[in-house]
Motif scaffolding. Structure first.
Motif, PDB file in Angstrom:
ATOM      1  N   ALA A 192      22.418  87.351 -71.913  1.00 42.27           N
ATOM      2  CA  ALA A 192      23.715  88.002 -71.709  1.00 42.27           C
ATOM      3  C   ALA A 192      24.025  88.095 -70.224  1.00 42.27           C
ATOM      4  O   ALA A 192      25.173  87.923 -69.797  1.00 42.27           O
ATOM      5  CB  ALA A 192      23.702  89.397 -72.337  1.00 42.27           C
ATOM      6  N   ALA A 193      22.979  88.352 -69.402  1.00 40.28           N
ATOM      7  CA  ALA A 193      23.178  88.461 -67.966  1.00 40.28           C
ATOM      8  C   ALA A 193      23.669  87.137 -67.399  1.00 40.28           C
ATOM      9  O   ALA A 193      24.601  87.095 -66.588  1.00 40.28           O
ATOM     10  CB  ALA A 193      21.878  88.891 -67.284  1.00 40.28           C
ATOM     11  N   ALA A 194      23.047  86.032 -67.842  1.00 40.76           N
ATOM     12  CA  ALA A 194      23.471  84.715 -67.369  1.00 40.76           C
ATOM     13  C   ALA A 194      24.921  84.457 -67.764  1.00 40.76           C
ATOM     14  O   ALA A 194      25.719  83.933 -66.988  1.00 40.76           O
ATOM     15  CB  ALA A 194      22.553  83.638 -67.946  1.00 40.76           C
ATOM     16  N   PHE A 195      25.270  84.859 -68.979  1.00 41.27           N
ATOM     17  CA  PHE A 195      26.628  84.672 -69.475  1.00 41.27           C
ATOM     18  C   PHE A 195      27.625  85.449 -68.623  1.00 41.27           C
ATOM     19  O   PHE A 195      28.744  84.997 -68.370  1.00 41.27           O
ATOM     20  CB  PHE A 195      26.697  85.122 -70.935  1.00 41.27           C
ATOM     21  N   ALA A 196      27.180  86.637 -68.172  1.00 42.74           N
ATOM     22  CA  ALA A 196      28.059  87.487 -67.370  1.00 42.74           C
ATOM     23  C   ALA A 196      28.079  87.060 -65.906  1.00 42.74           C
ATOM     24  O   ALA A 196      28.691  87.722 -65.082  1.00 42.74           O
ATOM     25  CB  ALA A 196      27.622  88.945 -67.487  1.00 42.74           C
ATOM     26  N   GLY A 197      27.378  85.997 -65.570  1.00 50.77           N
ATOM     27  CA  GLY A 197      27.431  85.487 -64.216  1.00 50.77           C
ATOM     28  C   GLY A 197      26.376  86.027 -63.270  1.00 50.77           C
ATOM     29  O   GLY A 197      26.465  85.840 -62.064  1.00 50.77           O
ATOM     30  N   VAL A 198      25.360  86.689 -63.811  1.00 51.82           N
ATOM     31  CA  VAL A 198      24.257  87.141 -62.963  1.00 51.82           C
ATOM     32  C   VAL A 198      23.344  85.940 -62.697  1.00 51.82           C
ATOM     33  O   VAL A 198      22.970  85.230 -63.633  1.00 51.82           O
ATOM     34  CB  VAL A 198      23.463  88.262 -63.667  1.00 51.82           C
ATOM     35  N   PRO A 199      22.989  85.672 -61.428  1.00 52.20           N
ATOM     36  CA  PRO A 199      22.098  84.550 -61.132  1.00 52.20           C
ATOM     37  C   PRO A 199      20.666  84.882 -61.571  1.00 52.20           C
ATOM     38  O   PRO A 199      19.891  85.441 -60.796  1.00 52.20           O
ATOM     39  CB  PRO A 199      22.193  84.403 -59.613  1.00 52.20           C
ATOM     40  N   VAL A 200      20.319  84.517 -62.810  1.00 50.49           N
ATOM     41  CA  VAL A 200      19.064  84.986 -63.399  1.00 50.49           C
ATOM     42  C   VAL A 200      17.843  84.472 -62.641  1.00 50.49           C
ATOM     43  O   VAL A 200      16.978  85.246 -62.230  1.00 50.49           O
ATOM     44  CB  VAL A 200      18.988  84.566 -64.886  1.00 50.49           C
ATOM     45  N   THR A 201      17.787  83.145 -62.432  1.00 48.97           N
ATOM     46  CA  THR A 201      16.605  82.590 -61.775  1.00 48.97           C
ATOM     47  C   THR A 201      16.414  83.203 -60.389  1.00 48.97           C
ATOM     48  O   THR A 201      15.313  83.591 -60.018  1.00 48.97           O
ATOM     49  CB  THR A 201      16.720  81.063 -61.652  1.00 48.97           C
ATOM     50  N   ARG A 202      17.533  83.301 -59.639  1.00 43.86           N
ATOM     51  CA  ARG A 202      17.422  83.844 -58.289  1.00 43.86           C
ATOM     52  C   ARG A 202      16.938  85.297 -58.341  1.00 43.86           C
ATOM     53  O   ARG A 202      16.126  85.715 -57.535  1.00 43.86           O
ATOM     54  CB  ARG A 202      18.769  83.753 -57.579  1.00 43.86           C
ATOM     55  N   THR A 203      17.439  86.053 -59.299  1.00 35.89           N
ATOM     56  CA  THR A 203      17.021  87.444 -59.404  1.00 35.89           C
ATOM     57  C   THR A 203      15.530  87.545 -59.730  1.00 35.89           C
ATOM     58  O   THR A 203      14.806  88.331 -59.126  1.00 35.89           O
ATOM     59  CB  THR A 203      17.845  88.161 -60.494  1.00 35.89           C
ATOM     60  N   VAL A 204      15.079  86.722 -60.676  1.00 39.13           N
ATOM     61  CA  VAL A 204      13.659  86.766 -61.043  1.00 39.13           C
ATOM     62  C   VAL A 204      12.788  86.421 -59.836  1.00 39.13           C
ATOM     63  O   VAL A 204      11.789  87.087 -59.559  1.00 39.13           O
ATOM     64  CB  VAL A 204      13.369  85.799 -62.217  1.00 39.13           C
ATOM     65  N   VAL A 205      13.194  85.394 -59.079  1.00 41.17           N
ATOM     66  CA  VAL A 205      12.402  85.003 -57.913  1.00 41.17           C
ATOM     67  C   VAL A 205      12.422  86.107 -56.853  1.00 41.17           C
ATOM     68  O   VAL A 205      11.387  86.442 -56.259  1.00 41.17           O
ATOM     69  CB  VAL A 205      12.937  83.674 -57.332  1.00 41.17           C
ATOM     70  N   LEU A 206      13.597  86.712 -56.640  1.00 43.48           N
ATOM     71  CA  LEU A 206      13.687  87.803 -55.667  1.00 43.48           C
ATOM     72  C   LEU A 206      12.808  88.984 -56.082  1.00 43.48           C
ATOM     73  O   LEU A 206      12.093  89.563 -55.260  1.00 43.48           O
ATOM     74  CB  LEU A 206      15.130  88.277 -55.545  1.00 43.48           C
ATOM     75  N   VAL A 207      12.858  89.322 -57.366  1.00 47.76           N
ATOM     76  CA  VAL A 207      12.023  90.415 -57.864  1.00 47.76           C
ATOM     77  C   VAL A 207      10.546  90.086 -57.671  1.00 47.76           C
ATOM     78  O   VAL A 207       9.761  90.939 -57.257  1.00 47.76           O
ATOM     79  CB  VAL A 207      12.335  90.684 -59.353  1.00 47.76           C
TER      80      VAL A 207
END
Lengths: 354, 307
Positions: free
Chosen positions: A236-251
């Motif tokens: 759902a986050a990806a659908f809403a335009g959240v950069p999932v991969t970048r967020t996971v790597v940043l976390v």
């Protein structure tokens, strides 16, 4: 039997559930204490006294809490994004290793930098080492779908063996009489004492400041929103335009950096050099602490102090009365499971007939 | 290279491979059973410790060796019941509950050991399983009976999962519990059963260490073997046959590093050899990741009437 979501959880129910978890843990441990043939009341009194009963007890507890705050924060921030980082133990050692590599006195002399530059360089190296160590598993997770639980777990063993090899070889202190320990940090890099005559050092303030900073980031910053979105539902986050991969790597970088910093702070605050027994499993205990704190950064500080108090208190109780000190780990593990159940009961009610 | 050839030509080496592989086979089958039913079980590391102590204590107090094995299975099953109650009954996080059980089982074991023996310097010993010399098959006749049991369990588990109605139902529960439920399959009961049975196998895996490989209980004796089993299940793509292969491969490298260490001229630090099995596990995970067919419902708690 079935679970039914409560329409709303009253604060009273949540408080009662937590209290119930504590009482349950104390009851279970009481059975073990009784099995050891010791008086239950006196054992608990000694444990409490050993962990929190005097200025010295408090100083020891808070000293022990410092690395736990760092590993607890590392687990909390990663788990929020559903990145199950079980590798804080390895990241802690990687950070400590980087710290002595940058700030150590190699061949009697180290980097010839002024302390005001060397100290941040040491911390940065430690954070970077921890972050890079988690980067691999995070990329493998997001790019290839390799389960990060297993990779971070296995990396712990690899890092510890690597540290062991380095402490036997190139990083070994030649003046250590054959003992596998690293060279000592240069003068001036040690963290100063927070309380005279005790081991408590300024790392505690650093840990608390990081907890507060992390709390603000999670609450206010864009990254905090992204982390929550990815943790709740990455699709759902990806659908809403959240950069999932970048967020996971940043976390992952953030989480690894926190654990790595914990290693540097432990070396600079307590020992002054690195040995293989620096951590009795702080990385794994950090996971428990993050869960006890419901992944809340400020809660991590409280949970770390509580856990450290139990560990320190159990040691002194064990010396006084002879109940094996592993009781501390039983208490920590039982409270983890009990708190999990309690938090569920605050959200759901159990219907026996469905 | 000559050294390696010498090592490989020695039957004692292959006997060691099979011995090292046995607890991995038992543990991997246990994890595999749980994961096929859709439940991750990170409690294995602690359950192996508890099984190692439970089985050994039983024998130390006069039980037969197989009695000890049964005792370890029961200890494992009890912790499995706890894991099932938390993850299946209450649908709590499988990651965290598993780690909690590892911590709890390990701490309880060390506590009980200290309670029973205090601060002894040399741990008391038992008479472990004897090699099955009567078999007369090279390599295999140096093994003990539990190894044979582990080897027999592999095709048995494969048959159970792939060829029986029970196995079909189990796999369905791990793939799509909603659909299974609508077909009248008792999801919660099957998952609980799989976890309990799998945990019993993990307990036996631990007991192999104290009842066959060694003759006493040591702290840290499980030393990450449980985690290796979790990795091996992924490596095996959740298939018992490949799990056997993976366990043997892992044991091969473990035995090889031991021999190389002994024969070695210390050109490389011994820790590098010790790292090899872990590094290879990660490599294997990366290699199989592309075609890994995870049970679709793995790590997803199932609550009736909730999606």
């Amino acid at each position: 039997m079935r679970l039914e979501r409560r329409t709303r959880s009253s604060p009273l129910a949540i408080a009662a559930a937590s209290l119930g978890a504590v009482v349950f843990t104390l009851l279970v441990s009481a059975v073990l204490v009784a099995a050891a043939g010791a008086p239950v009341g006196r054992t608990y009194a000694l444990l409490l006294q050993g962990g929190f009963g005097s200025v010295f007890a408090w100083s020891e507890t808070l000293t022990r809490a410092v690395p736990l705050i760092f590993t607890g924060l590392a687990a909390a921030v990663a788990f929020r994004a559903r990145l199950f980082n079980i590798g804080a133990e390895g990241q802690l050692y990687a950070g400590a290793l980087a710290a002595v590599a940058v700030g150590g006195m190699h061949d009697g002399s180290g980097l010839d930098w002024p302390i005001w530059l060397l100290f941040p360089a040491m911390l940065a190296a430690a954070a970077l080492a921890g972050a890079l160590l988690l980067l691999g598993p995070a990329l493998m997770k997001s790019r290839l779908g390799v389960d990060e639980v297993v990779t971070t777990l296995l990396l712990n063993f690899i890092v510890l063996l690597g540290v062991s090899a380095l402490l036997d070889g190139p990083m070994k202190d030649p003046t250590a009489m054959g003992w596998p320990q690293s060279v000592a940090l240069q003068d001036g890099l040690s963290l100063s004492q927070l309380w005279p005559q005790t081991r408590l050092h300024t790392g505690l303030i650093g840990g608390c400041a990081l907890a507060a900073g992390l709390w603000l980031v999670l609450k206010r910053a864009r990254l905090g929103f992204d982390i929550r979105a990815v943790g709740a539902n990455s699709r759902a986050a990806a659908f809403a335009g959240v950069p999932v991969t970048r967020t996971v790597v940043l976390v992952a970088m953030l989480s690894g950096a926190l654990a790595g910093l914990g290693g540097a702070v432990e070396v600079a605050g307590r020992t002054g050099y690195l040995t293989l027994d620096m951590s009795p499993g702080y990385g794994y205990t950090g996971i428990v602490i993050a869960m006890l704190a419901a992944l809340h950064p400020l809660g991590v500080v409280a949970a770390a102090v509580f856990t450290a108090g139990v560990l320190v208190g159990a040691d002194s109780m064990s010396r006084a009365i002879g109940v094996p000190s592993s009781i501390a780990d039983v208490i920590v593990a039982t409270s983890l499971l009990a708190v999990l159940v309690a938090s569920l009961l605050a959200q759901y009610r159990i219907r026996l007939k469905g | 290279m000559n050294e390696i050839a010498d090592i490989l030509a020695n039957p004692a080496f292959w006997a060691a491979v099979l011995r090292i592989a046995t607890p991995l086979i038992l543990g991997t089958l246990g994890v595999l059973l749980c994961e096929r039913a859709g439940v991750l079980h990170l409690g294995i590391e602690g359950i192996m410790v508890a099984g190692a102590l439970g089985g050994w204590l039983a024998v130390y107090h006069g039980a037969s060796l197989w009695g000890g094995m049964a005792c370890a299975a029961v200890v494992g099953a009890l912790f499995g019941l706890l894991h099932a109650a938390l993850t299946v009954g209450l649908a709590l996080s499988q990651h965290v509950c598993g780690l909690g059980i590892t911590l709890l089982a390990t701490a309880l074991s060390y506590f009980s050991y200290r309670l029973a023996f205090g601060q002894v310097s040399t741990p008391p010993t038992i008479q472990p399983f004897a090699p099955m010399a009567w078999l007369g098959i090279p390599v295999l006749d140096e093994q003990t009976a539990p190894t044979l049991l582990a080897l027999v369990l592999v095709p048995l588990m494969g048959w159970l999962l792939m060829r029986t109605p029970l196995g079909l139902a189990l796999r369905m529960v791990g793939e799509n519990p909603q659909a299974a439920e609508s077909q009248g399959v008792p999801v919660l009961r099957l998952r609980t059963g799989a976890i309990v049975a799998g945990s019993a196998l993990m307990g036996m895996a631990g007991a192999f260490l104290t009842l066959s490989a060694f003759n006493a209980f040591y702290f840290n004796m499980v030393n990450g073997r449980g985690w290796i089993c979790v990795a091996l299940v992924v490596f095996a793509s959740w298939r018992p046959g490949k799990a056997l292969l993976g366990a043997l491969l892992f044991a091969f490298f473990d035995a090889l590093q031991l021999r190389l260490q002994q024969a070695g001229d210390a050109a490389l630090p011994y820790q590098l050899y010790l790292m090899l099995p872990y590094a290879l596990s990660i490599l294997a995970l990366v290699l199989v990741a592309r075609k890994a067919a995870y049970p679709q419902a793995l790590m997803k708690p199932y609550r009736k009437g909730e999606r």
